[in-house]
Design an enzyme around this catalytic site. Structure first.
Site, PDB file in Angstrom:
ATOM      1  N   ASN A  42       0.858  -1.175   0.000  1.00 22.40           N
ATOM      2  CA  ASN A  42       0.000   0.000   0.000  1.00 22.40           C
ATOM      3  C   ASN A  42       0.900   1.233   0.000  1.00 22.40           C
ATOM      4  OD1 ASN A  42      -1.551   2.286   1.186  1.00 22.40           O
ATOM      5  ND2 ASN A  42      -3.182   0.769   1.352  1.00 22.40           N
ATOM      6  N   HIS A  53      -3.056   0.014  -3.619  1.00 19.69           N
ATOM      7  CA  HIS A  53      -3.188  -0.921  -2.504  1.00 19.69           C
ATOM      8  C   HIS A  53      -2.091  -1.977  -2.658  1.00 19.69           C
ATOM      9  CE1 HIS A  53      -7.637  -0.105  -1.275  1.00 19.69           C
ATOM     10  NE2 HIS A  53      -6.944   0.998  -1.461  1.00 19.69           N
ATOM     11  N   GLU A  55      -2.318  -5.131  -3.047  1.00 13.38           N
ATOM     12  CA  GLU A  55      -2.632  -6.090  -4.112  1.00 13.38           C
ATOM     13  C   GLU A  55      -2.475  -5.463  -5.493  1.00 13.38           C
ATOM     14  OE1 GLU A  55      -4.393  -5.299  -1.441  1.00 13.38           O
ATOM     15  OE2 GLU A  55      -5.599  -6.961  -0.700  1.00 13.38           O
ATOM     16  N   SER A  78      -7.193  -9.119   4.675  1.00 12.45           N
ATOM     17  CA  SER A  78      -8.353  -9.463   3.841  1.00 12.45           C
ATOM     18  C   SER A  78      -8.562  -8.396   2.758  1.00 12.45           C
ATOM     19  CB  SER A  78      -9.596  -9.551   4.746  1.00 12.45           C
ATOM     20  OG  SER A  78     -10.749  -9.742   3.956  1.00 12.45           O
ATOM     21  N   CYS A  80      -9.880  -5.702   0.284  1.00  9.71           N
ATOM     22  CA  CYS A  80     -11.030  -4.782   0.206  1.00  9.71           C
ATOM     23  C   CYS A  80     -11.841  -5.096  -1.058  1.00  9.71           C
ATOM     24  CB  CYS A  80     -10.530  -3.342   0.202  1.00  9.71           C
ATOM     25  SG  CYS A  80      -9.767  -2.852  -1.360  1.00  9.71           S
ATOM     26  N   CYS A  83      -9.845  -4.552  -4.336  1.00 11.42           N
ATOM     27  CA  CYS A  83      -8.886  -5.617  -4.648  1.00 11.42           C
ATOM     28  C   CYS A  83      -9.583  -6.957  -4.890  1.00 11.42           C
ATOM     29  CB  CYS A  83      -7.846  -5.717  -3.544  1.00 11.42           C
ATOM     30  SG  CYS A  83      -6.853  -4.200  -3.437  1.00 11.42           S
ATOM     31  N   ASP A 143      -8.091   5.173   4.706  1.00 11.16           N
ATOM     32  CA  ASP A 143      -7.824   4.069   3.786  1.00 11.16           C
ATOM     33  C   ASP A 143      -9.056   3.198   3.564  1.00 11.16           C
ATOM     34  OD1 ASP A 143      -5.724   2.862   2.138  1.00 11.16           O
ATOM     35  OD2 ASP A 143      -6.046   1.091   3.375  1.00 11.16           O
TER      36      ASP A 143
END
Ligand SMILES: [Zn+2]
Length: 148
Positions: A42, A53, A55, A78, A80, A83, A143
């Protein structure tokens, strides 16, 4: 390569992000047989860009891949909805998640849609996020899109 070993790469990225003054979420894209395609973190703060992010950064750093079904997205937290959408859009076959205790995104939805989900509940990831959220609640709320 085990899911735990893949997670180590994402944890290193999250720690780099924290050291840069950023949000400690890291990720990596692997092939199912354990070849690292790309990793990232991130960088909302570092790049002044809310679209970076962990990912998406790992995904971009992996470059173009012909077929994502045989790839594994590994993330410390986990994923979002943004993503999770990326995982569905490109048909990424599996997601390894460090933890979903401090934040739960779209991983149940991904599982319902045939993505193989491995949730590790890794204590390093939980502690890193808990400490970050306690220290920088305003940045965390920014965020995850929680208004003040
Ligand atoms: Zn995300």
């Amino acid at each position: 390569m085990t899911p735990e070993q893949m997670l180590d790469v994402a944890v290193d990225e999250a720690r780099k992000g924290l050291a840069e003054g950023g949000i400690p979420i890291g990720a990596a894209l692997f092939t199912t047989d354990g070849v690292l395609l790309g990793s990232g973190r991130n960088r909302r703060v570092q790049n002044d860009d809310p679209s970076v992010h962990g990912e998406t950064d790992a995904f971009r750093n992996a470059g173009r891949q012909r077929d994502y079904r045989s790839t594994v997205m590994v993330t410390t937290l986990s994923p979002c909805w943004y993503c999770s959408g990326l995982v569905r859009q490109f048909n990424i076959g599996a997601v390894v998640i460090g933890e979903a205790k401090t934040f739960s995104g779209g991983h149940d939805w991904l599982a319902e849609n045939g993505v193989k989900i491995t949730l590790l509940e890794d204590q390093r990831c939980v502690s890193m996020m808990e400490e970050f959220i306690a220290a920088r609640p305003e940045l965390w709320n920014e965020d995850i899109g929680v208004a003040e």
